[in-house]
Scaffold this motif. Structure first.
Motif, PDB file in Angstrom:
ATOM      1  N   PRO A   1       5.160   3.490   5.941  1.00  0.00           N
ATOM      2  CA  PRO A   1       4.952   2.085   5.570  1.00  0.00           C
ATOM      3  C   PRO A   1       4.899   1.910   4.057  1.00  0.00           C
ATOM      4  CG  PRO A   1       3.414   2.762   7.294  1.00  0.00           C
ATOM      5  CD  PRO A   1       4.080   4.012   6.795  1.00  0.00           C
ATOM      6  N   GLN A   2       5.459   0.823   3.576  1.00  0.00           N
ATOM      7  CA  GLN A   2       5.452   0.567   2.140  1.00  0.00           C
ATOM      8  C   GLN A   2       4.029   0.493   1.603  1.00  0.00           C
ATOM      9  OE1 GLN A   2       6.697  -3.349   0.206  1.00  0.00           O
ATOM     10  NE2 GLN A   2       8.455  -2.062  -0.306  1.00  0.00           N
ATOM     11  N   VAL A   3       3.118  -0.077   2.373  1.00  0.00           N
ATOM     12  CA  VAL A   3       1.743  -0.207   1.901  1.00  0.00           C
ATOM     13  C   VAL A   3       1.128   1.171   1.636  1.00  0.00           C
ATOM     14  CG1 VAL A   3       0.751  -0.330   4.233  1.00  0.00           C
ATOM     15  CG2 VAL A   3      -0.480  -1.325   2.305  1.00  0.00           C
ATOM     16  N   GLU A   4       1.491   2.175   2.420  1.00  0.00           N
ATOM     17  CA  GLU A   4       0.944   3.509   2.206  1.00  0.00           C
ATOM     18  C   GLU A   4       1.563   4.175   0.974  1.00  0.00           C
ATOM     19  OE1 GLU A   4       0.683   5.987   5.635  1.00  0.00           O
ATOM     20  OE2 GLU A   4      -0.310   4.457   6.848  1.00  0.00           O
ATOM     21  N   GLU A   5       2.828   3.886   0.686  1.00  0.00           N
ATOM     22  CA  GLU A   5       3.430   4.379  -0.549  1.00  0.00           C
ATOM     23  C   GLU A   5       2.687   3.821  -1.762  1.00  0.00           C
ATOM     24  OE1 GLU A   5       8.016   4.482   1.185  1.00  0.00           O
ATOM     25  OE2 GLU A   5       7.441   3.056  -0.390  1.00  0.00           O
ATOM     26  N   LEU A   6       2.361   2.525  -1.688  1.00  0.00           N
ATOM     27  CA  LEU A   6       1.683   1.870  -2.809  1.00  0.00           C
ATOM     28  C   LEU A   6       0.248   2.366  -2.954  1.00  0.00           C
ATOM     29  CD1 LEU A   6       3.048  -1.735  -2.190  1.00  0.00           C
ATOM     30  CD2 LEU A   6       3.837  -0.066  -3.890  1.00  0.00           C
ATOM     31  N   ILE A   7      -0.418   2.589  -1.838  1.00  0.00           N
ATOM     32  CA  ILE A   7      -1.778   3.145  -1.886  1.00  0.00           C
ATOM     33  C   ILE A   7      -1.762   4.535  -2.510  1.00  0.00           C
ATOM     34  CG2 ILE A   7      -3.638   4.075  -0.442  1.00  0.00           C
ATOM     35  CD1 ILE A   7      -3.168   1.714   1.469  1.00  0.00           C
ATOM     36  N   ALA A   8      -0.747   5.326  -2.179  1.00  0.00           N
ATOM     37  CA  ALA A   8      -0.685   6.707  -2.656  1.00  0.00           C
ATOM     38  C   ALA A   8      -0.412   6.792  -4.152  1.00  0.00           C
ATOM     39  CB  ALA A   8       0.393   7.471  -1.895  1.00  0.00           C
ATOM     40  N   ALA A   9       0.266   5.796  -4.723  1.00  0.00           N
ATOM     41  CA  ALA A   9       0.780   5.906  -6.086  1.00  0.00           C
ATOM     42  C   ALA A   9      -0.298   5.883  -7.164  1.00  0.00           C
ATOM     43  CB  ALA A   9       1.789   4.799  -6.349  1.00  0.00           C
ATOM     44  N   ALA A  10      -1.507   5.382  -6.853  1.00  0.00           N
ATOM     45  CA  ALA A  10      -2.540   5.239  -7.894  1.00  0.00           C
ATOM     46  C   ALA A  10      -3.915   5.558  -7.333  1.00  0.00           C
ATOM     47  CB  ALA A  10      -2.521   3.824  -8.462  1.00  0.00           C
ATOM     48  N   ARG A  11      -4.811   5.943  -8.222  1.00  0.00           N
ATOM     49  CA  ARG A  11      -6.204   6.177  -7.804  1.00  0.00           C
ATOM     50  C   ARG A  11      -6.855   4.877  -7.350  1.00  0.00           C
ATOM     51  NH1 ARG A  11      -8.406  10.962  -8.451  1.00  0.00           N
ATOM     52  NH2 ARG A  11      -7.449  12.493  -9.856  1.00  0.00           N
ATOM     53  N   VAL A  12      -6.514   3.795  -8.033  1.00  0.00           N
ATOM     54  CA  VAL A  12      -7.074   2.489  -7.653  1.00  0.00           C
ATOM     55  C   VAL A  12      -5.925   1.496  -7.493  1.00  0.00           C
ATOM     56  CG1 VAL A  12      -8.671   0.646  -8.244  1.00  0.00           C
ATOM     57  CG2 VAL A  12      -9.181   2.992  -8.947  1.00  0.00           C
ATOM     58  N   PRO A  13      -5.412   1.336  -6.273  1.00  0.00           N
ATOM     59  CA  PRO A  13      -4.445   0.269  -6.034  1.00  0.00           C
ATOM     60  C   PRO A  13      -5.184  -1.060  -5.854  1.00  0.00           C
ATOM     61  CG  PRO A  13      -4.649   1.683  -4.098  1.00  0.00           C
ATOM     62  CD  PRO A  13      -5.602   2.209  -5.117  1.00  0.00           C
ATOM     63  N   VAL A  14      -4.696  -2.111  -6.514  1.00  0.00           N
ATOM     64  CA  VAL A  14      -5.326  -3.430  -6.445  1.00  0.00           C
ATOM     65  C   VAL A  14      -4.334  -4.402  -5.811  1.00  0.00           C
ATOM     66  CG1 VAL A  14      -6.443  -5.272  -7.740  1.00  0.00           C
ATOM     67  CG2 VAL A  14      -6.632  -2.903  -8.533  1.00  0.00           C
ATOM     68  N   PHE A  15      -4.654  -4.887  -4.625  1.00  0.00           N
ATOM     69  CA  PHE A  15      -3.783  -5.816  -3.906  1.00  0.00           C
ATOM     70  C   PHE A  15      -4.291  -7.247  -4.108  1.00  0.00           C
ATOM     71  CE2 PHE A  15      -3.543  -1.764  -1.737  1.00  0.00           C
ATOM     72  CZ  PHE A  15      -2.198  -1.623  -1.430  1.00  0.00           C
ATOM     73  N   LEU A  16      -3.431  -8.143  -4.581  1.00  0.00           N
ATOM     74  CA  LEU A  16      -3.776  -9.552  -4.744  1.00  0.00           C
ATOM     75  C   LEU A  16      -2.876 -10.368  -3.816  1.00  0.00           C
ATOM     76  CD1 LEU A  16      -3.511  -8.202  -7.959  1.00  0.00           C
ATOM     77  CD2 LEU A  16      -5.049 -10.140  -8.242  1.00  0.00           C
ATOM     78  N   LEU A  17      -3.474 -11.141  -2.900  1.00  0.00           N
ATOM     79  CA  LEU A  17      -2.650 -11.800  -1.888  1.00  0.00           C
ATOM     80  C   LEU A  17      -3.255 -13.105  -1.383  1.00  0.00           C
ATOM     81  CD1 LEU A  17      -3.935 -11.322   1.237  1.00  0.00           C
ATOM     82  CD2 LEU A  17      -3.436  -8.971   0.605  1.00  0.00           C
ATOM     83  N   ASP A  18      -2.386 -13.869  -0.729  1.00  0.00           N
ATOM     84  CA  ASP A  18      -2.747 -15.108  -0.028  1.00  0.00           C
ATOM     85  C   ASP A  18      -2.204 -14.994   1.385  1.00  0.00           C
ATOM     86  OD1 ASP A  18      -2.992 -17.625   1.060  1.00  0.00           O
ATOM     87  OD2 ASP A  18      -1.960 -18.681  -0.546  1.00  0.00           O
ATOM     88  N   GLN A  19      -3.071 -14.978   2.368  1.00  0.00           N
ATOM     89  CA  GLN A  19      -2.669 -14.775   3.761  1.00  0.00           C
ATOM     90  C   GLN A  19      -1.576 -15.744   4.214  1.00  0.00           C
ATOM     91  OE1 GLN A  19      -4.174 -11.812   4.620  1.00  0.00           O
ATOM     92  NE2 GLN A  19      -5.558 -12.516   6.203  1.00  0.00           N
ATOM     93  N   HIS A  20      -1.629 -16.997   3.702  1.00  0.00           N
ATOM     94  CA  HIS A  20      -0.709 -18.029   4.178  1.00  0.00           C
ATOM     95  C   HIS A  20       0.578 -18.096   3.368  1.00  0.00           C
ATOM     96  CE1 HIS A  20      -3.450 -19.418   7.160  1.00  0.00           C
ATOM     97  NE2 HIS A  20      -4.359 -19.842   6.288  1.00  0.00           N
ATOM     98  N   GLN A  21       0.873 -17.047   2.587  1.00  0.00           N
ATOM     99  CA  GLN A  21       2.145 -17.038   1.864  1.00  0.00           C
ATOM    100  C   GLN A  21       3.097 -15.975   2.389  1.00  0.00           C
ATOM    101  OE1 GLN A  21       2.655 -17.870  -2.277  1.00  0.00           O
ATOM    102  NE2 GLN A  21       0.508 -18.439  -2.538  1.00  0.00           N
ATOM    103  N   VAL A  22       2.829 -15.442   3.570  1.00  0.00           N
ATOM    104  CA  VAL A  22       3.795 -14.576   4.247  1.00  0.00           C
ATOM    105  C   VAL A  22       4.871 -15.490   4.817  1.00  0.00           C
ATOM    106  CG1 VAL A  22       4.166 -12.979   6.155  1.00  0.00           C
ATOM    107  CG2 VAL A  22       2.080 -12.816   4.783  1.00  0.00           C
ATOM    108  N   VAL A  23       6.094 -15.411   4.267  1.00  0.00           N
ATOM    109  CA  VAL A  23       7.126 -16.388   4.625  1.00  0.00           C
ATOM    110  C   VAL A  23       8.406 -15.757   5.154  1.00  0.00           C
ATOM    111  CG1 VAL A  23       6.266 -18.089   2.973  1.00  0.00           C
ATOM    112  CG2 VAL A  23       8.030 -16.473   2.252  1.00  0.00           C
TER     113      VAL A  23
END
Length: 626
Positions: A365-387
């Motif tokens: 999964p892409q999310v796991e690639e992004l989690i792996a890439a840094a000691r502190v991954p910071v996700f900024l999101l809005d649930q209602h903007q999945v389009v």
């Protein structure tokens, strides 16, 4: 990573057998997912023997030759990187070589940065010195083993077929320095002399190549310093309230993770205009100032290119800190201290595309690639903007993957409203209108900080917005994807007016990366003045804001029986065609999110127009009460 690595002497010995070219083809299929272009193959077959012979004749047979060297965290490749030892300092030394088969070339309309090659189709080419200089600067910016040895890398553009006097004379009148020099075939002796000033004859370059290939891929301290100066103190990135709390929390977690040699995930949630991107950019600037290795990434081409333009206006090299989510498919674990993932609702199921090689189609999964890439991954999101189908960036999805990896998630919620004139009431009204809030539809109660208008015709909407522009406001028109989209220009060379409503017709925004007349490229539609003449879609509007927003609600969303209902048959978005992949329930959810994004782009007001009369009548009724 390089496709092939050989000493210069080995390369010269193997080239006549064709084995090197075959290996290059095999490695490109493996790492890039597709074979070489005819131009790439011709370059390998015709240019490499010339370079190999020059190196051996210069006494540089022991220099390591890295072919098709990929620049860190990009898909770009340098033709050749030579690795050896500097004859004076005794330290690793590298020369990036851009090989051109051009026998003649001249400036494009007097522009020193652009070049026309007779007989070569397509647009003007970048001056090869500027091209190789860009590769050198990028290597220095993202190869940690080089960050304190800025003079360790040089760049050369070699036009080995240019042997006639004056054939490329205009190209020689260009600023030359260590990072970029030009040599022609008539100057091969001068090239060999120059290479000997950078690479010691008779000395193996194996250890230098090992050091380069094994280096950590992360922004250099010089690049971070430039980012801090460019971003941190800019007025538009000042923080208030919980935005500052979010930044402080991330800074604390970065410190704790580094001290404890641990890994932490932070999730920052908030609606449109709550300040997520301000937080993201502030973090980038503050962490850069502290010397932490940090990158910013999004899943939006338009958003990333605009951020590069804004944040790197005075310091162009800062633009390289802005990446895409799929740039981390082969990133080394924890190479970065922090990875800031803006617009994280646009995270996809995987980073794989049709070009991804089989070796990288792991299903990870892409999310796991992004989690792996840094000691502190910071996700900024809005649930209602999945389009879009396949977007997986929800709080629940990220948390699920984190738990599977045994990692905790810290959540920060941004409740303040800065878009839509600071009108949290308007955002709530939009969510209820679209059925994204269980409270049900209600009249627009009005708000002194934000104006809502319903137009009876598209002409009226456009005229209203044009008048606001005359008053000094910015304005854009957007629409649901309910009309076909011509991807090629009209016979006259302009955009095709695909969005047709009665006698009114306007084109969609430019679909590609090149302006068409006054219409800007897609990535700059929301920010360049010429964008007003076209109708923007969800993919060019998401992530941006302007003073006045005109929204055309198409026939894919209709008011029936006391609520808005979706009509899939009226939607023309290719992403929604596959009913196996996108169920009717998924379409209904996604199309409501699309209109939620479009309806919350305005900072001062929104003008609504619905193509369906009953829908338009209901909107007029709801808004007139306010």
């Amino acid at each position: 990573m390089s496709l092939v690595r050989r000493s210069a002497a080995q390369l010269q010995a193997e080239l006549p057998t064709g084995s090197v070219v075959e290996t290059l083809i095999e490695q490109m299929l493996y790492t890039a997912g597709h074979g070489p272009s005819p131009g790439e193959r011709a370059s390998w077959e015709k240019s490499l023997p010339v370079l190999a012979a020059d190196l051996v004749e210069a006494g540089l047979g022991e220099v390591e030759v890295l072919l098709e060297h990929r620049l860190p965290l990009t898909s770009k490749r340098a033709d050749v990187v030579l690795a050896g030892v500097h004859p004076t300092t005794g330290r690793p030394s590298y020369v990036v070589v851009e090989l051109k088969q051009w026998s003649a070339a001249h400036r494009f309309e007097g522009n020193p940065d652009l070049v026309v090659v007779p007989g070569m189709a397509g647009p003007p080419k970048l001056h090869p010195v500027k091209q190789v200089r860009g590769y050198v600067e990028y290597l220095l910016d993202f190869t940690r083993s080089l960050e304190f040895t800025q003079d360790a890398v040089a760049g050369v553009a070699y036009l080995h077929n240019a042997t006639q006097p004056g054939a490329v004379a205009q190209l020689g009148d260009y600023t030359m320095d260590r990072a970029g020099r030009l040599f022609t075939g008539a100057e091969s002796g001068a090239l060999r002399d120059y290479l000997r000033t950078r690479l010691a004859p008779g000395v193996s370059g194996a250890s230098a190549a090992d050091e380069l290939l094994g280096s950590k891929a992360a922004p250099s301290r010089q690049l971070l310093k430039a980012a801090a100066a460019e971003i941190r103190d800019r007025e538009q990135f000042l923080l208030v309230g919980e935005q500052q709390e979010a930044v402080d929390l991330v800074l604390h977690q970065v410190k704790q993770a580094k001290t404890g040699n641990s890994k932490r995930i932070i999730l920052v949630t908030g609606g449109p205009g709550s300040g997520k991107s301000v937080v993201a950019l502030s973090l980038l600037g503050e962490l850069s100032r502290k010397g932490q290795t940090v990158l910013h990434a999004t899943g939006s081409r338009s958003f990333t290119q605009t951020l590069r333009k804004v944040a790197g206006k005075r310091a162009p090299k800062v633009r390289s800190l802005f990446k895409y989510f799929n740039d981390f498919i082969v990133a080394e674990p924890n190479d970065l201290d922090v990875l800031i993932l803006d617009e994280a609702h646009r995270i996809r199921e995987t980073s794989a595309s049709r070009w991804t090689p089989a070796a990288h189609r792991t299903g990870r999964p892409q999310v796991e690639e992004l989690i792996a890439a840094a000691r502190v991954p910071v996700f900024l999101l809005d649930q209602h903007q999945v389009v879009r189908p396949g977007e997986m960036g929800s709080k629940e999805e990220i948390t699920r993957h984190a738990q599977r990896l045994g990692l905790d998630v810290l959540t920060v919620e941004l409740d303040a409203q800065f878009r839509c004139g600071g009108s949290a009431e308007y955002v709530r009204w939009v969510q209820r209108l679209l059925g994204l809030d269980d409270a049900g539809v209600e009249d627009w109660a009005g708000d002194d900080t934000f104006e809502v208008v319903v137009a009876d015709t598209p002409e009226e909407m456009e005229q209203f917005l044009a008048a606001k522009r005359e008053e000094g406001y910015s304005a854009r028109m957007t629409a649901g994807y309910c009309w076909p989209w011509s991807k090629t220009p009209s016979p006259g060379g302009g955009l095709v007016p695909d969005v047709r409503i009665g006698d009114w017709a306007r084109p969609w925004n430019v679909p590609g990366d090149r302006a068409v007349g006054d219409a800007p490229p897609a990535a700059l539609w929301a920010t360049e003045p010429g964008g007003f003449g076209q109708v923007g879609c969800i993919y060019t509007a998401q992530g941006f804001e302007y003073d006045w927003s005109g929204v055309i609600i198409g026939p894919d969303l209709l008011w029936r029986d006391g609520r808005l209902v979706s009509d899939r048959s009226a939607n023309k978005d290719p992403d929604f065609r596959n009913r196996t992949r996108v169920s009717d329930a998924d379409f209904d959810r996604l199309v409501r999110n699309v209109y939620k994004v479009l309806l919350t782009r305005g900072m001062v007001g929104t003008v609504l127009y619905a193509t369906d009369e009953e829908t338009r009548r209901q909107l007029r009724h709801l808004v007139s009460k306010g």
